[in-house]
Design a protein around this motif. Structure first.
Motif, PDB file in Angstrom:
ATOM      1  N   GLU A 295       0.703  -1.146   0.172  1.00  0.00           N
ATOM      2  CA  GLU A 295       0.229  -0.649  -0.240  1.00  0.00           C
ATOM      3  C   GLU A 295       1.018   1.313  -0.201  1.00  0.00           C
ATOM      4  N   GLN A 296       1.919   1.463   0.356  1.00  0.00           N
ATOM      5  CA  GLN A 296       2.807   1.912   0.367  1.00  0.00           C
ATOM      6  C   GLN A 296       3.574   2.547  -0.629  1.00  0.00           C
ATOM      7  N   GLN A 297       3.830   1.306  -1.148  1.00  0.00           N
ATOM      8  CA  GLN A 297       4.672   1.876  -2.048  1.00  0.00           C
ATOM      9  C   GLN A 297       3.434   1.975  -4.100  1.00  0.00           C
ATOM     10  N   ARG A 298       1.914   1.960  -4.020  1.00  0.00           N
ATOM     11  CA  ARG A 298       0.924   2.147  -4.371  1.00  0.00           C
ATOM     12  C   ARG A 298       1.302   3.836  -3.757  1.00  0.00           C
ATOM     13  N   VAL A 299       0.853   4.418  -2.910  1.00  0.00           N
ATOM     14  CA  VAL A 299       0.815   5.124  -2.461  1.00  0.00           C
ATOM     15  C   VAL A 299       2.077   6.258  -3.035  1.00  0.00           C
ATOM     16  N   GLN A 300       3.186   6.183  -3.350  1.00  0.00           N
ATOM     17  CA  GLN A 300       4.318   6.869  -3.578  1.00  0.00           C
ATOM     18  C   GLN A 300       4.015   7.215  -4.818  1.00  0.00           C
ATOM     19  N   ASP A 301       3.714   5.363  -5.391  1.00  0.00           N
ATOM     20  CA  ASP A 301       3.838   5.262  -6.911  1.00  0.00           C
ATOM     21  C   ASP A 301       3.035   6.627  -7.301  1.00  0.00           C
ATOM     22  N   SER A 302       2.282   6.436  -6.646  1.00  0.00           N
ATOM     23  CA  SER A 302       0.978   7.653  -7.658  1.00  0.00           C
ATOM     24  C   SER A 302       1.923   9.145  -6.936  1.00  0.00           C
ATOM     25  N   ILE A 303       2.175   8.831  -6.225  1.00  0.00           N
ATOM     26  CA  ILE A 303       2.744  10.741  -5.687  1.00  0.00           C
ATOM     27  C   ILE A 303       3.754  10.094  -6.743  1.00  0.00           C
ATOM     28  N   ALA A 304       4.720   9.975  -7.257  1.00  0.00           N
ATOM     29  CA  ALA A 304       5.629  10.451  -8.081  1.00  0.00           C
ATOM     30  C   ALA A 304       5.789   9.786  -9.281  1.00  0.00           C
ATOM     31  N   ALA A 305       4.138  10.284 -10.038  1.00  0.00           N
ATOM     32  CA  ALA A 305       4.365   9.366 -11.185  1.00  0.00           C
ATOM     33  C   ALA A 305       4.558  10.592 -12.411  1.00  0.00           C
ATOM     34  N   LYS A 306       4.169  11.757 -11.491  1.00  0.00           N
ATOM     35  CA  LYS A 306       5.197  12.680 -12.648  1.00  0.00           C
ATOM     36  C   LYS A 306       5.975  12.774 -13.299  1.00  0.00           C
ATOM     37  N   GLN A 307       6.712  12.401 -12.324  1.00  0.00           N
ATOM     38  CA  GLN A 307       8.407  12.505 -11.699  1.00  0.00           C
ATOM     39  C   GLN A 307       9.170  12.031 -12.216  1.00  0.00           C
ATOM     40  N   ARG A 308       8.119  10.658 -12.567  1.00  0.00           N
ATOM     41  CA  ARG A 308       8.674   9.463 -13.237  1.00  0.00           C
ATOM     42  C   ARG A 308       8.536   9.932 -15.498  1.00  0.00           C
ATOM     43  N   ALA A 309       7.669  10.812 -15.396  1.00  0.00           N
ATOM     44  CA  ALA A 309       7.852  10.981 -16.348  1.00  0.00           C
ATOM     45  C   ALA A 309       8.145  12.155 -16.424  1.00  0.00           C
ATOM     46  N   ASP A 310       9.259  12.628 -16.385  1.00  0.00           N
ATOM     47  CA  ASP A 310       9.969  13.222 -16.443  1.00  0.00           C
ATOM     48  C   ASP A 310      11.597  13.084 -16.803  1.00  0.00           C
ATOM     49  N   GLU A 311      11.689  11.104 -16.114  1.00  0.00           N
ATOM     50  CA  GLU A 311      12.912  11.182 -15.823  1.00  0.00           C
ATOM     51  C   GLU A 311      12.369  10.122 -16.810  1.00  0.00           C
ATOM     52  N   GLU A 312      11.852   9.874 -17.247  1.00  0.00           N
ATOM     53  CA  GLU A 312      11.197   8.489 -18.307  1.00  0.00           C
ATOM     54  C   GLU A 312      13.011   8.720 -19.631  1.00  0.00           C
ATOM     55  N   ALA A 313      12.844   9.744 -20.131  1.00  0.00           N
ATOM     56  CA  ALA A 313      14.190   9.936 -21.690  1.00  0.00           C
ATOM     57  C   ALA A 313      15.225   9.731 -20.642  1.00  0.00           C
ATOM     58  N   ARG A 314      15.995  10.814 -19.451  1.00  0.00           N
ATOM     59  CA  ARG A 314      16.890   9.897 -19.284  1.00  0.00           C
ATOM     60  C   ARG A 314      17.271   8.508 -19.241  1.00  0.00           C
ATOM     61  N   LEU A 315      16.486   8.548 -17.950  1.00  0.00           N
ATOM     62  CA  LEU A 315      16.253   6.692 -17.508  1.00  0.00           C
ATOM     63  C   LEU A 315      16.611   5.769 -18.377  1.00  0.00           C
ATOM     64  N   LEU A 316      15.746   5.745 -19.660  1.00  0.00           N
ATOM     65  CA  LEU A 316      15.636   5.281 -21.131  1.00  0.00           C
ATOM     66  C   LEU A 316      17.244   5.592 -21.413  1.00  0.00           C
ATOM     67  N   ALA A 317      18.281   6.594 -21.664  1.00  0.00           N
ATOM     68  CA  ALA A 317      19.192   6.661 -22.230  1.00  0.00           C
ATOM     69  C   ALA A 317      20.204   5.531 -20.885  1.00  0.00           C
ATOM     70  N   GLU A 318      20.235   5.692 -20.189  1.00  0.00           N
ATOM     71  CA  GLU A 318      20.901   5.649 -18.942  1.00  0.00           C
ATOM     72  C   GLU A 318      20.820   3.537 -19.643  1.00  0.00           C
ATOM     73  N   ARG A 319      19.360   3.639 -19.001  1.00  0.00           N
ATOM     74  CA  ARG A 319      19.694   1.603 -19.378  1.00  0.00           C
ATOM     75  C   ARG A 319      19.964   1.557 -20.561  1.00  0.00           C
ATOM     76  N   LEU A 320      19.776   2.397 -21.483  1.00  0.00           N
ATOM     77  CA  LEU A 320      20.795   1.724 -23.027  1.00  0.00           C
ATOM     78  C   LEU A 320      22.570   1.580 -22.621  1.00  0.00           C
ATOM     79  N   GLU A 321      22.584   2.525 -21.663  1.00  0.00           N
ATOM     80  CA  GLU A 321      23.853   2.716 -21.935  1.00  0.00           C
ATOM     81  C   GLU A 321      24.414   1.257 -20.791  1.00  0.00           C
TER      82      GLU A 321
END
Length: 392
Positions: free
Chosen positions: A220-246
């Protein structure tokens, strides 16, 4: 908002259930022993007065015991509650005691060896803390009142534990003779100190409840944190994708390097195996464990291989032909293994790099087994020391 409310409700009930949020943390008290080996040492009392289920507490006239440890047992107990146990007991029927409805006129030794299958009643009752009741059945052999007999056995008892390893075992066993001719039924009581080892522990019922509740809280705590951090994850998606490829590129590089390393090691191992195969075996004369000049020259070459390959460890396995008894051939192969290893160690190779093993006549390389007529040349092939890579 609904997820936040759900988490708050779960947290409220968790705190209400435990009285304190810290109580949700798993501790040693939330674990129990699930399986183990047990050994016990104690005393036993035999009631062979003739009425095994009457006058059970007729201590003065019917109970027999000796003033020193007289019972030893060893058993294996499994997660499903089943236990397998072997028990040895000694006792002495005392002069003046009632044995089979008659007054005993002399001291008589009592011996018993029994095997039983038991079942832990906690599997049915639920965990009862330090109280550990069990029942069981089995069979054995008893020499009592100068009369040997096979017996069918039934046991009821309990253990009480002071720690994970130490406790006391109290039990009573009914023993019924397989043949009733001149052989009596009797009861044997026992108490002893029990020690358990090779323990495998698991969560108790309370521990499992706490774990399930804690996992629900974390979800439940993870679900709440995921909901709060949804916008931040969207902003970070491109950077994370580049890091993942590297990272994937780096992982692929490391995997290729590891593959090349393993191939190199395998190539070197194959090369060493070929060198060992090229050396051949040490062959012994009939009934001999002494090394010939040719054998020592071969072992000198083996020493060179070991010196140039510090990570190499070998099993030196020695064998005999089929002539002679199994016991003699096992002894002879042990001598051959020892002489082979001693020669290598004397040349400066550490003893932990050459492990001797002896197989007697159990691993013949041809058809020349017991009762088979073979030429000496064929028997010779079985009288050998071989070199097997145990670690590289």
């Amino acid at each position: 908002m609904k997820k936040v409310l759900h988490f708050a409700i779960v947290l409220f009930f968790a705190v209400s259930f435990t009285g304190n949020a810290q109580d949700l943390e798993l501790t040693a008290k939330d674990t129990i022993v699930k399986s183990s080996w047990m050994v016990s040492l104690g005393i036993n009392v035999v009631d062979d007065s003739g009425d095994e289920f009457g006058n059970l507490l007729d201590i003065e006239d019917g109970w027999n015991m000796v003033p020193f440890p007289s019972r030893i047992s060893v058993g294996r107990y499994f997660k499903n509650g089943v236990g397998l146990e072997a028990i040895g007991t000694y006792n002495r029927y005392k002069e003046g005691k009632v044995i089979d409805n008659e007054i005993n006129t002399e001291d008589i030794d009592y011996f018993g060896i029994d095997f039983r299958v038991s079942y832990d009643l906690n599997q049915i009752l639920g965990e009862t803390g330090f109280f550990d009741p069990y029942v069981g059945i089995g069979a054995g052999y008893t020499d009592a009142n100068n009369e040997g007999r096979g017996t069918y056995n039934a046991v009821v008892g309990f253990r009480t534990w002071f720690s994970d390893h130490w406790g006391l075992d109290f039990n009573s066993t009914g023993k019924w003779a397989m043949s009733t001719e001149n052989a009596t039924n009797h009861i044997q009581h026992a108490v002893g100190v029990v020690y358990q080892f090779d323990i495998e522990k698991g969560l108790s019922q309370k521990g499992e409840e706490k774990l399930a509740l804690w996992q629900e809280l974390e979800k439940e705590q993870q679900r709440v944190q995921d909901s709060i951090a949804a916008k931040q994850r969207a902003d970070e998606e491109a950077r994370l994708l580049a890091e993942r490829l590297e990272k994937e590129k780096e992982a692929a590089r490391l995997a290729e390097a590891e593959k090349n390393k393993k191939e190199s090691e395998q190539s070197r191992r194959t090369s060493i195996e070929n060198e060992l195969n090229a050396l051949g075996n040490v062959y012994f004369a009939l009934n001999s464990s002494y090394l010939t000049t040719r054998d020592k020259e071969l072992l000198d070459k083996l020493v060179v291989i070991l010196e140039t390959t510090p990570s190499l460890e070998l099993e030196i396995s020695s064998h005999t032909d089929s002539r002679g008894t199994d016991k003699y051939n096992q002894w002879l192969s042990e001598r051959r293994a020892k002489r082979t290893v001693d020669y290598i160690v004397d040349k400066g190779i550490a003893s932990d790099r050459v492990e001797p093993s002896a197989f007697g006549e159990t691993r013949l390389v041809n058809e020349c087994g017991d009762g088979i007529s073979c030429e000496e040349e064929k028997h010779q092939k079985n009288r050998r020391s071989e070199f097997v890579i145990s670690q590289y």
